[in-house]
Motif scaffolding. Structure first.
Motif, mmCIF file in Angstrom:
data_model
loop_
_atom_site.group_PDB
_atom_site.id
_atom_site.type_symbol
_atom_site.label_atom_id
_atom_site.label_comp_id
_atom_site.label_asym_id
_atom_site.label_seq_id
_atom_site.Cartn_x
_atom_site.Cartn_y
_atom_site.Cartn_z
ATOM 1 N N GLN A 136 0.858 -1.175 0.000
ATOM 2 C CA GLN A 136 0.000 0.000 0.000
ATOM 3 C C GLN A 136 0.903 1.238 0.000
ATOM 4 N N TRP A 137 0.579 2.247 -0.807
ATOM 5 C CA TRP A 137 1.442 3.413 -0.896
ATOM 6 C C TRP A 137 0.628 4.628 -1.305
ATOM 7 N N LEU B 140 3.661 11.171 3.276
ATOM 8 C CA LEU B 140 4.103 9.981 2.557
ATOM 9 C C LEU B 140 3.497 8.736 3.202
ATOM 10 N N TYR B 141 3.056 7.787 2.362
ATOM 11 C CA TYR B 141 2.427 6.568 2.857
ATOM 12 C C TYR B 141 3.065 5.356 2.162
ATOM 13 N N LEU C 283 9.334 -1.599 6.332
ATOM 14 C CA LEU C 283 9.213 -0.152 6.532
ATOM 15 C C LEU C 283 7.750 0.253 6.452
ATOM 16 N N PHE C 284 7.367 1.258 7.268
ATOM 17 C CA PHE C 284 6.051 1.863 7.095
ATOM 18 C C PHE C 284 6.165 3.378 7.194
ATOM 19 N N LEU C 285 5.395 4.067 6.362
ATOM 20 C CA LEU C 285 5.235 5.513 6.407
ATOM 21 C C LEU C 285 3.741 5.782 6.483
ATOM 22 N N GLY D 292 8.378 4.286 10.418
ATOM 23 C CA GLY D 292 9.276 3.483 11.214
ATOM 24 C C GLY D 292 9.853 2.309 10.451
ATOM 25 N N ILE D 293 10.837 1.674 11.070
ATOM 26 C CA ILE D 293 11.460 0.462 10.560
ATOM 27 C C ILE D 293 10.982 -0.699 11.416
#
Length: 410
Positions: A23-24, A53-54, A60-62, A68-69
């Motif tokens: 998902q972004w 930012l997603y 990784l997640f934004l 975060g990592i």
């Protein structure tokens, strides 16, 4: 700051990602926040541009202005290194307004139960002023929209309260505040969604009693729009090759538009940079056009030059789209994201001073424009996976519209 990349090599390597895997998204928002501080400036609200930012991958997640990592994950638990932008809503004309916006770093533990997410955050700013937060929320999805209400309790240390609410002039004891809010997203087209977020925060009893604070309750609204991976329409798998991009560039004092039109001038001091980017494939089309989209984190080293500048490291998180017209040898790329530099470079300080600013910003908006050609067209099929071209690397202030960038042009 503008940098021109003259030796740009894009090396493609195998990547097994599919379009459906991640998902972004990327969104631009207007953030409006109330100002809780006692000030002589008649400015009850602060408006600012914010880039969000997603991304959600196994590592990784934004999520908007946080990320975060992932260090450990199973069906119930997630443990990660964590960071988020910290907005300090001081009036623009206040002498303290610029120096306080920063990034809080720490760790996050998340537990999932019955579709709820409970987070425990332990954070500090770069000067080790600490806070802790317990947050619970749930996401609801229906057709082309989703919304996520949440609530949290926040403990803040006395050092944290003194600096951020006592304006580093008045002692403010540690206390506990709270926050409630909701985030939402509405898809209006296949790739485009409107975003909204609203929150109210009680700053805590010690902060409310401080002479530097007028309002113990602070409100915030963010409204925007962005490009997201669609949830409503399935697409064919996207299995391109990821890439590594290596570049060497030289600074230029010319404006962004001058560089785009080929009228840029070389800097007299010959200040150089080198960069390495990785491209994670996300999508093969946007708006029905064959635009290949990548998430592209990057590392940039700015070389020292005599007495003009010390060495500096720049870190970039961005999304980039490439478009290659049919039967063309040339492709075009546009990247948008965030850039953080350990020490602003000489050319950046020089341009800001020339424009009348008395400060620079470590965090800036990032733009990347490029064009390159696949070398197989020039050197044969054995060069199939190698591209060569030109890129413009630009740290932008978004026309003085971003409080967190110091209200500068960039």
């Amino acid at each position: 700051m503008k940098q021109t990349g003259w030796l740009l090599a894009t090396l493609f390597c195998t990547c097994n990602a599919q379009e459906s895997a991640y998902q972004w998204g990327i969104a631009s928002s207007l953030r409006t926040a109330s100002i809780p501080y006692a000030t002589s400036e008649a400015e009850p609200l602060l408006n600012s541009y914010v880039l969000q930012l997603y991304l959600d991958t196994p590592a990784l997640f934004l999520n908007g202005t946080e990320g975060g990592i992932k260090l450990f994950k199973n069906s119930e638990w997630l443990f990660s290194a964590y960071g988020r932008q910290h907005f300090v809503d001081v009036p623009r004309h206040d002498m303290h307004y610029f120096s306080n916006d920063t990034v809080d770093l720490g760790v996050m533990t998340r537990y999932r139960f019955d579709d709820f997410e409970t987070d425990l955050l332990l954070l500090s700013d770069p000067a080790w002023r600490t806070q802790a937060e317990v947050r619970i929320g749930k996401t609801f999805r229906q057709s082309n929209r989703e919304w996520s209400p949440y609530g949290s309790l926040v403990w803040k240390s006395s050092e944290y309260n003194r600096f951020y609410y006592g304006m580093n002039m008045q002692a403010v004891p540690a206390d506990i505040g709270g926050e409630i809010g909701v985030k939402s997203r509405l898809f209006i087209f296949d790739d485009v969604a409107l975003t909204a977020e609203a929150k109210m925060r009680y700053l805590g009893s010690s902060v409310a009693a401080s002479d530097t604070i007028d309002q113990p309750v602070k409100g915030e609204v963010m409204l925007g729009a962005g490009i997201f991976k669609s949830r409503s329409k399935p697409r064919s798998h996207f299995n391109p090759e990821g890439y590594l991009r290596i570049a060497v560039g030289e600074a230029t004092p010319s404006s962004f538009s001058e560089n785009l039109t080929g009228q840029g001038a070389r800097d007299l001091h010959h200040l150089y940079m080198a960069s390495l980017y990785y491209g994670l494939p996300l999508s093969k089309s946007l708006f029905g056009i064959d635009i290949h989209t990548y998430f592209t984190p990057g590392f940039v080293h700015h070389f020292a030059k005599e007495s003009y500048q010390n060495p500096a490291q720049e870190y970039v998180l961005a999304f980039k789209g490439y478009y290659q017209p049919h039967h063309w040898w040339l492709r075009f790329g546009v990247g948008i994201g965030l850039s953080y530099i350990t020490e602003p470079t000489y050319i950046e300080k020089f341009i800001n001073k020339k424009d009348g600013y008395d400060h620079t910003s470590h965090l800036m908006h990032y733009l990347d424009f490029s064009f390159d050609v696949e070398l197989k067209h020039l050197l044969g099929k054995s060069w199939k996976n190698l591209w060569f071209g030109y890129a413009l690397h630009h740290r932008s202030g978004v026309f003085e519209s971003a409080h967190q960038y110091g209200q500068i042009k960039g």
